[in-house]
Write an enzyme that holds these catalytic residues in place. Structure first.
Site, PDB file in Angstrom:
ATOM      1  N   ASN A  13       0.877  -1.178   0.000  1.00 30.31           N
ATOM      2  CA  ASN A  13       0.000   0.000   0.000  1.00 30.31           C
ATOM      3  C   ASN A  13       0.913   1.226   0.000  1.00 30.31           C
ATOM      4  O   ASN A  13       1.503   1.551   1.025  1.00 30.31           O
ATOM      5  CB  ASN A  13      -0.900  -0.021   1.248  1.00 30.31           C
ATOM      6  N   TRP A  14       1.000   1.854  -1.146  1.00 32.63           N
ATOM      7  CA  TRP A  14       1.917   2.996  -1.265  1.00 32.63           C
ATOM      8  C   TRP A  14       1.384   4.233  -0.558  1.00 32.63           C
ATOM      9  O   TRP A  14       2.103   5.215  -0.413  1.00 32.63           O
ATOM     10  CB  TRP A  14       2.169   3.303  -2.737  1.00 32.63           C
ATOM     11  N   LYS A  15       0.101   4.216  -0.163  1.00 34.84           N
ATOM     12  CA  LYS A  15      -0.508   5.409   0.459  1.00 34.84           C
ATOM     13  C   LYS A  15      -0.262   6.609  -0.470  1.00 34.84           C
ATOM     14  O   LYS A  15      -0.254   6.440  -1.682  1.00 34.84           O
ATOM     15  CB  LYS A  15       0.034   5.593   1.873  1.00 34.84           C
ATOM     16  N   HIS A 100      -9.561   1.350   4.925  1.00 34.61           N
ATOM     17  CA  HIS A 100      -8.272   1.479   5.626  1.00 34.61           C
ATOM     18  C   HIS A 100      -8.457   2.403   6.828  1.00 34.61           C
ATOM     19  O   HIS A 100      -9.223   3.366   6.764  1.00 34.61           O
ATOM     20  CB  HIS A 100      -7.216   2.032   4.667  1.00 34.61           C
ATOM     21  N   GLU A 102      -6.739   4.736   7.929  1.00 31.50           N
ATOM     22  CA  GLU A 102      -6.482   6.160   7.643  1.00 31.50           C
ATOM     23  C   GLU A 102      -7.697   6.809   6.997  1.00 31.50           C
ATOM     24  O   GLU A 102      -7.955   7.987   7.196  1.00 31.50           O
ATOM     25  CB  GLU A 102      -5.221   6.295   6.772  1.00 31.50           C
ATOM     26  N   GLU A 172      -5.343  -4.884  10.559  1.00 34.36           N
ATOM     27  CA  GLU A 172      -4.299  -3.868  10.734  1.00 34.36           C
ATOM     28  C   GLU A 172      -4.526  -3.122  12.049  1.00 34.36           C
ATOM     29  O   GLU A 172      -5.318  -2.170  12.093  1.00 34.36           O
ATOM     30  CB  GLU A 172      -4.353  -2.857   9.586  1.00 34.36           C
ATOM     31  N   GLY A 178       2.683   2.307  10.663  1.00 29.65           N
ATOM     32  CA  GLY A 178       3.649   3.400  10.493  1.00 29.65           C
ATOM     33  C   GLY A 178       4.401   3.758  11.761  1.00 29.65           C
ATOM     34  O   GLY A 178       5.054   4.789  11.836  1.00 29.65           O
ATOM     35  N   SER A 218       3.475  -2.221  10.197  1.00 29.62           N
ATOM     36  CA  SER A 218       4.934  -2.311  10.338  1.00 29.62           C
ATOM     37  C   SER A 218       5.483  -3.693   9.984  1.00 29.62           C
ATOM     38  O   SER A 218       6.470  -4.134  10.575  1.00 29.62           O
ATOM     39  CB  SER A 218       5.380  -1.882  11.742  1.00 29.62           C
ATOM     40  N   GLY A 239       2.855  -1.101   4.189  1.00 32.86           N
ATOM     41  CA  GLY A 239       2.973   0.309   3.840  1.00 32.86           C
ATOM     42  C   GLY A 239       4.414   0.674   3.540  1.00 32.86           C
ATOM     43  O   GLY A 239       4.922   0.442   2.433  1.00 32.86           O
ATOM     44  N   GLY A 240       5.103   1.217   4.549  1.00 33.65           N
ATOM     45  CA  GLY A 240       6.474   1.730   4.368  1.00 33.65           C
ATOM     46  C   GLY A 240       7.410   0.787   3.629  1.00 33.65           C
ATOM     47  O   GLY A 240       8.128   1.206   2.713  1.00 33.65           O
TER      48      GLY A 240
HETATM   49  P1  13P Z   1       3.074   0.291   7.561  1.00 41.15           P
HETATM   50  O1  13P Z   1       3.562  -0.985   6.975  1.00 41.15           O
HETATM   51  O2  13P Z   1       3.818   1.494   7.045  1.00 41.15           O
HETATM   52  O3  13P Z   1       2.975   0.238   9.043  1.00 41.15           O
HETATM   53  O4  13P Z   1       1.578   0.500   7.028  1.00 41.15           O
HETATM   54  C1  13P Z   1       0.670  -0.540   7.155  1.00 41.15           C
HETATM   55  C2  13P Z   1      -0.551  -0.177   6.415  1.00 41.15           C
HETATM   56  O5  13P Z   1      -1.294   0.698   6.809  1.00 41.15           O
HETATM   57  C3  13P Z   1      -0.817  -0.888   5.168  1.00 41.15           C
HETATM   58  O6  13P Z   1      -2.092  -0.615   4.700  1.00 41.15           O
END
Ligand code: 13P
Length: 257
Positions: A13-15, A100, A102, A172, A178, A218, A239-240
């Site tokens: 997930n590149w956000k 998600h 967020e 999640e 993050g 994470s 994500g990251g």
């Molecule tokens: P991180 O891997 O950066 O913690 O993000 C997880 C996430 O929200 C994937 O959708």
């Protein structure tokens, strides 16, 4: 994971990161590092809307799927700023993240809108990845299982068993996103197992056994192997660590176990 019963799916997930011009370099870097992955998992990269055409082009013929990070619950019409499932499919999108944390936290998404989006998604060819998870204060209050069960039930309201089988659930925990704090493999396993139990209660054991449940929060090149070794963790939503081909490739390869 249990590849005999269900698919393992590793999704990035590149956000709100990366430009369309970054996609091609990322795609050639990643595909050179994960040869043969199709025999052990499905791989997806979820990009911002505007990068989807570039991503579909860059991953063409590679078996890496392209996903969006959100969609409209409406089919078409006067919904300024929204993107429909048909528009996503039209540019080569195959997956979509729904609900998600967020989006729930910053953009007012609710269990109800998540359900509406899932129902709309299941009328299209897109594969939904539905996110659930508790905040730190909810965990500390001891309501993780009840809360996640409620999110799952609300999201799945009126979804048929056959549609359930093509729906991916991503657990999640919000406090792990993050932050560099990962749920322990045992804690993540416990919640993923509980989610499967909820699905069994709503449908039946065979349906629950067929559903892919990912862990996200994470997940990285260091902890992926242990998380993916858990019997009810069927992949990751990353994500990251999905922003660099090297770290994401290590996670994809860690699913080969
Ligand atoms: P991180 O891997 O950066 O913690 O993000 C997880 C996430 O929200 C994937 O959708």
């Amino acid at each position: 994971m249990n590849r005999d019963l269900r698919k393992t799916v590793i999704a990035g997930n590149w956000k709100m990161n990366m430009l369309a011009s970054d996609v091609e370099t990322f795609a050639s870097g990643l595909t050179s590092l994960i040869s043969g992955f199709k025999s052990w998992c499905d791989v997806v990269i979820c990009t911002p809307f505007v990068n989807l055409p570039a991503a579909a082009e860059a991953f063409k013929g590679s078996d890496v799927g392209v996903g969006a990070q959100n969609m409209s619950q409406f089919e078409s019409g006067a919904y300024t700023g929204e993107v429909s499932t048909a528009q996503l499919s039209d540019v080569g999108t195959e997956y979509v993240i729904i609900g998600h944390s967020e989006r729930r936290q910053y953009f007012g998404e609710t269990d109800k809108s998540v359900n509406e989006k899932l129902v709309a998604c299941l009328k299209s060819p897109l594969v939904p990845i539905v996110c659930v998870g508790e905040t730190l204060s909810e965990r500390e209050t001891g309501i993780t299982f009840d809360l996640v069960a409620m999110q799952v039930k609300a999201a799945l309201f009126s979804v048929s068993a056959s549609d359930m089988r093509r729906t991916i659930i991503a657990y999640e925990p919000v406090w792990a996103i993050g932050t560099g704090k990962t749920a322990t493999p045992e804690d993540a396993q416990e919640v993923c197992k509980a989610i499967r139990k909820v699905i069994e209660g709503l449908y039946d054991k065979a349906t629950a056994d067929a559903v892919t449940i990912q862990y996200g929060g994470s997940m990285n090149d260091k902890n992926a192997k242990e998380l993916l070794a858990q019997p009810d963790i069927d992949g990751g939503l990353i994500g990251g660590a999905s922003l660099k081909p090297d770290s994401f490739a290590v996670i994809v390869n860690a699913a080969n176990q």
